[in-house]
Scaffold this active site. Structure first.
Site, PDB file in Angstrom:
ATOM      1  N   ASP A  68       0.890  -1.214  -0.075  1.00 33.32           N
ATOM      2  CA  ASP A  68      -0.013   0.120   0.164  1.00 33.32           C
ATOM      3  C   ASP A  68       0.722   1.087  -0.026  1.00 33.32           C
ATOM      4  OD1 ASP A  68      -2.452  -1.255  -0.044  1.00 33.32           O
ATOM      5  OD2 ASP A  68      -2.531  -1.244   2.196  1.00 33.32           O
ATOM      6  N   TYR A 124     -12.096  -1.787  -5.063  1.00 31.73           N
ATOM      7  CA  TYR A 124     -12.590  -0.509  -4.632  1.00 31.73           C
ATOM      8  C   TYR A 124     -13.705   0.059  -5.708  1.00 31.73           C
ATOM      9  CZ  TYR A 124      -9.227   0.660  -1.011  1.00 31.73           C
ATOM     10  OH  TYR A 124      -8.488   0.441   0.113  1.00 31.73           O
TER      11      TYR A 124
END
Length: 466
Positions: free
Chosen positions: A149, A409
């Protein structure tokens, strides 16, 4: 109407004397469009002239002397943007697929970038497709770490919507492992977050200038929304949060004008954990956000932000259609609307967009088809009502991504038509190569258009084994 006057003075000199001829011509010209008259600012410009000495005309051979008054018009500054009514339509349809790794055999500048967390933001004239890249392409030799990330190589990039995010097509805006962007009608505002987990920094760029920063306030992965911020009348509102992924993480909103923070907004209400909000305008007065609680519940925290008072409140959505992943069975959480229920650990960013109509409002949401995995994506809608208090189920409106395809997402955005705004939802479809190979994403886009039923789902068409 503005008259345009031209005066011409001509002086003729001869050896026998002076002949003065004066010709004055006045004419009126009328602007055909009143809106041009209102938008353009007149500016007078006068040409420099030479003085003429006529005391001894015999020494003068020939002289031209002219004075001209010229009217010029300055282009107006672009207008600030405001939310408008949505364009007509009653269903979403498949609009576009951006699947860069279908072109994965390309090398060099034509190679697709390895990306994640894509989102789209639109100005009056164009939309941009943003993402966070790992500063690596496929094919290539830098796959290690592309599932992380946060690292020192990640950057916020963009391409014009419809372009493939390749090395040569992409604009690199700033180093960032979390990002946002929006257009105020005059210029782009870009947001990037990077730095160590304990002391991350928000950076703001307005056009081409880096303009402001905002420091961590909880020293635990300061981050932003991974979708478009929202602008009205030159003011842009950005959601940020700072805190544990498995505990307290209280969000704030930054009010930004021309790239500089002018106010902090501290929401009240149910504030324990709010992150990765997808926000939009319910009206010219209110921004609403559907967010992620990664710690306590599978219900979405729902924000209402009043842009007239710059105040915000958060409560959980009351619907029995739970929108996070993982989640329990719909309707299984008992008690009042603020009850967390079980299976609240973990989560995913969700799509949310408004359909503003003259007599009602539609709120469109997306959620994975799987209750436990990031697979598939379905569309839901609810007209009118209050998400804080309405416990009714949301109406399913079609499958955008089947259970066989990844659905990670999702986010909302609006495309600017000439007289109305087109609501859309985008879906991140991740190619999950684990830690052994590249890890990247495609983007599917669905927009409000026409009537009937949502007809077709999206596939990436990518085989990572090739």
């Amino acid at each position: 109407m503005l008259p345009s006057t031209i005066q011409t003075l001509t002086l003729f000199l001869t050896s026998g004397g002076v002949l003065l001829s004066l010709y004055v011509s006045a004419s009126l010209s009328y602007l055909l469009y009143s809106d041009i008259l209102l938008k353009f600012s007149p500016t007078k410009r006068t040409a420099q002239t030479m003085s003429l000495d006529c005391a001894n005309a015999s020494n003068v051979q020939a002289v031209n002397h002219s004075a001209t008054k010229e009217m010029t018009f300055l282009l107006p500054e672009p207008e600030w943007t405001y939310p408008r009514l949505s364009c007509q339509g009653s269903t979403f349809q498949k609009a576009l697929l951006i699947s860069p790794h279908r072109f994965g055999e390309a090398r060099g500048n034509s190679a697709p970038l390895i990306i994640r967390e894509p989102f789209i933001a639109c100005g009056p004239k164009e939309c941009k497709h943003f993402a966070l890249t790992h500063y690596a392409a496929q094919p290539g030799g830098y796959y290690n770490g592309t599932r992380e990330d946060r690292n020192k190589l990640r950057h916020l990039i963009s391409v014009k919507l419809g372009k493939i995010p390749t090395v040569e097509n992409s604009i690199f805006h700033m180093a960032a492992w979390s990002g946002s962007a929006c257009h105020d009608g005059r210029e782009w505002t870009y947001i990037g977050v990077d730095g160590p987990d304990s002391n991350a920094l928000i950076k703001i760029k307005y056009g081409e200038a880096y303009t402001d920063t905002y420091h961590s306030y909880a020293n635990n992965i300061l981050r932003t929304q991974e979708s478009a911020c929202n602008c009205i009348g030159g003011d842009c509102y950005l959601m940020i949060t700072d805190g544990s992924a498995s505990g307290i993480s209280k969000c704030r909103f930054l009010k930004i004008r021309e790239g500089r923070i002018i106010k902090e907004i501290f929401p009240t209400g149910r504030v324990e954990h709010t992150e990765e909000c997808t926000c939009g305008f319910a009206s010219n007065k209110t921004i609403e956000c559907a967010c992620r609680d990664n710690s306590y519940t599978a219900k979405r925290p729902f924000v209402k932000l009043n842009v007239e008072t710059d105040t915000a409140e958060i409560r959980l959505m009351c619907t029995e259609t739970y929108l996070d992943t993982p989640r329990p069975d719909d309707g299984s959480i008992t008690g009042p609307c603020e009850s967390n229920g079980d299976k609240g650990r973990g989560g995913i960013k969700g799509g949310f967009v408004h359909q503003r109509m003259a007599s009602k409002i539609g709120r469109w949401y997306s959620r994975t088809m799987s209750k436990t995995e990031r697979m598939g994506m379905e569309l839901y809608v609810k007209y009118d009502g209050d998400p804080w208090t309405d416990s009714d189920a949301l109406a399913p409106s079609g499958v955008m991504v089947s259970m066989k395809e990844p659905g990670w997402y999702s986010f909302g955005f609006e495309i600017k038509d000439k007289k109305c705004d087109v609501p859309c939802i985008g879906i991140e479809m991740v190619h999950d190569g684990g830690k052994k190979t590249w890890h990247s994403a495609a983007t599917a886009i669905y927009c409000l258009m026409g009537s009937g039923q949502l007809l077709w789902d999206t596939v990436t068409g990518v085989d990572m084994a090739l």
